[in-house]
Design a protein around this motif. Structure first.
Motif: not given
Length: 466
Positions: A182-187, A230-235, A237-242
């Protein structure tokens, strides 16, 4: 003077025999499944289809998402997940404990060999000896066998614990993997929005050079691009945590595992999952099975505590050789045999232990009922969430269709310099927010489907307590 009359002695003996019969009967009471909360049917809209337990969900339920990479990840986790290894070690420990309990049914034998030399003014004396002893507590009433049965129930409970851990691990892994997709698609959509806003910025610069728009519009557009970045940087980050969470589930160090990027809608299919019946749920969920086996375990321990009131029988034997000359050992031997009976007339520890076991049995039964009741709640919640989010998905799709038409009109107006920057911002933000909301709902539906698989037991075959 006689302390007891014959009639009183007979009454005392009859009382002891009656108490013994009562203890034996209670010690061998047949197990009865505790009364459970009853539920006639599921309420959720998704409960319209009802099929048998084996037809509802297969053990490898995740293959219904039609993603080979997910299948590969779960197979890897089955071999490397540390939680599953811990649960498997507990099964081994419980199996070894059965052997320990069975050892109490067998006699114990020990041996001792000695040689003694003693010097004195009268000379030196020596003594050689070999001694052996054996002790066997005869399980006349089945008290030791009750211990074996209790430990066997605990072993079966640990097997069910492993299956519950297996189910939880697979569900957690699938949820984490879907979050990455999902984060991949959001990115991907975020990058697309950035590219479009950069193209709009280029148009504004051309219009500004032609004197059509003020410099403030360019700065506003640049600020919008910074917000998207800025939103892209946070996405990211969330992907790396996952990914870190996924690595731990696979049994690998966080940071040493990477998932190739791919979009959620292109890689994962949404399976159709019918609901099961409550009776099938109770017989299939491994956590419920484990709870019932632990009720059975305490039931046997209560029986063992009742049987402890009965007399105990043991047989002790000893024998050996002793001689001042080593060669004369065989000619000087002894052998003894001593049967014994232990009658527990007054032992407060027995009654205290029985009270403890009975209290533990009540606790185990209530925990069993609570697990069943929570299972009903979890299934109903999963069905409700799944149905509601599918309805929301249709509404958001219709919303996107309308917003896309508005955006297309504003795009044409931008080329002609007829659209205000506020209209451009609102159009792009609305479409992007709706698209991200649609993607979020799609991910939630996948997660709800995984949850439904989990709370229905994941397709584990029916296991009954005997």
């Amino acid at each position: 003077m006689r302390l007891f009359a014959p009639g009183a002695a007979y009454c005392l003996l009859a009382g002891i025999m009656l108490a013994g019969c009562n203890a034996y009967e209670k010690g061998h009471t047949e197990y009865q499944r505790p009364e459970l909360p009853q539920k006639s049917d599921w309420v959720g809209p998704e409960a319209a289809v009802q099929v048998s337990a084996n037809e509802t969900i297969q053990p490898d339920w995740w293959t219904g998402f039609n993603d080979p990479y997910l299948d590969q990840l779960i197979e890897t986790a089955l071999a490397g997940n540390l939680d599953l290894k811990i649960l498997a070690a507990r099964i081994d420990a419980a199996e070894a404990a059965i052997g320990e309990e069975r050892s109490t049914l067998l006699p114990s034998v020990g041996a001792n060999v000695s040689a003694q030399l003693q010097a004195s003014p009268l000379g030196t004396t020596q003594q050689f000896g070999a001694q052996a002893s054996a002790n066997w507590e005869i399980d006349v009433w089945g008290k030791a066998r009750k211990g074996v049965q209790a430990q066997t129930a605990e072993y079966q409970a640990t097997e069910a614990d492993w299956r519950a851990g297996y189910l939880t691990m697979a569900a957690d892994l699938a949820d984490t993997y879907f979050a990455i997709r999902r984060l991949d698609e959001q990115l991907q959509r975020q990058r697309s929005a950035l590219d479009k806003n950069r193209r709009i910025l280029a148009i504004y610069r051309q219009q500004h050079q032609a004197g059509l728009i003020p410099d403030t519009r360019i700065r506003q557009q640049q600020a919008e691009i910074h917000g998207l970045q800025d939103t892209q940087v946070d996405l990211v980050r969330l992907r790396r945590l996952a990914e870190n969470r996924l690595a731990t589930l696979l049994g690998r160090p966080a940071g040493d595992f990477r998932v190739p990027p791919a979009t959620l809608t292109d890689t994962v299919s949404l399976p159709v999952v019918p609901a099961g019946l409550p009776s099938q749920l109770v017989s299939r969920r491994p956590d419920i099975i484990a709870r019932e086996y632990r009720v059975l375990q305490v039931h046997h321990l209560v029986g063992q505590a009742h049987l402890a009131k009965l007399p105990g029988f043991s047989l002790t034997g000893n024998g050996g050789f002793a001689s001042a000359v080593l060669s004369g050992l065989l000619g000087n031997w002894s052998l003894g045999l001593a049967p014994a009976m232990n009658i527990p007339i007054f032992d407060p520890g027995i009654e205290a232990r029985l009270a403890t076991r009975e209290a533990q049995e009540r606790i185990a039964e209530e925990e069993y009922r609570k697990t069943v009741l929570l299972a009903f709640e979890e299934v109903e919640n999963a069905l409700t969430n799944l149905a509601a989010r599918k309805e929301r998905l249709n509404e958001v799709r219709a919303q996107i269709d309308q917003l896309a038409q508005v955006r297309n009109q504003i795009d044409r107006q931008v080329q002609l310099g007829m659209a205000s920057q506020l209209e451009v911002f609102e159009s792009e933000r609305s479409v992007l927010a709706a698209q991200q909301n649609l993607l979020q709902l799609h991910g939630q539906i996948l997660s709800d489907t995984v949850t439904l698989y989990k709370v229905l037991g994941g397709g584990w075959p029916s296991t009954r307590v005997h």
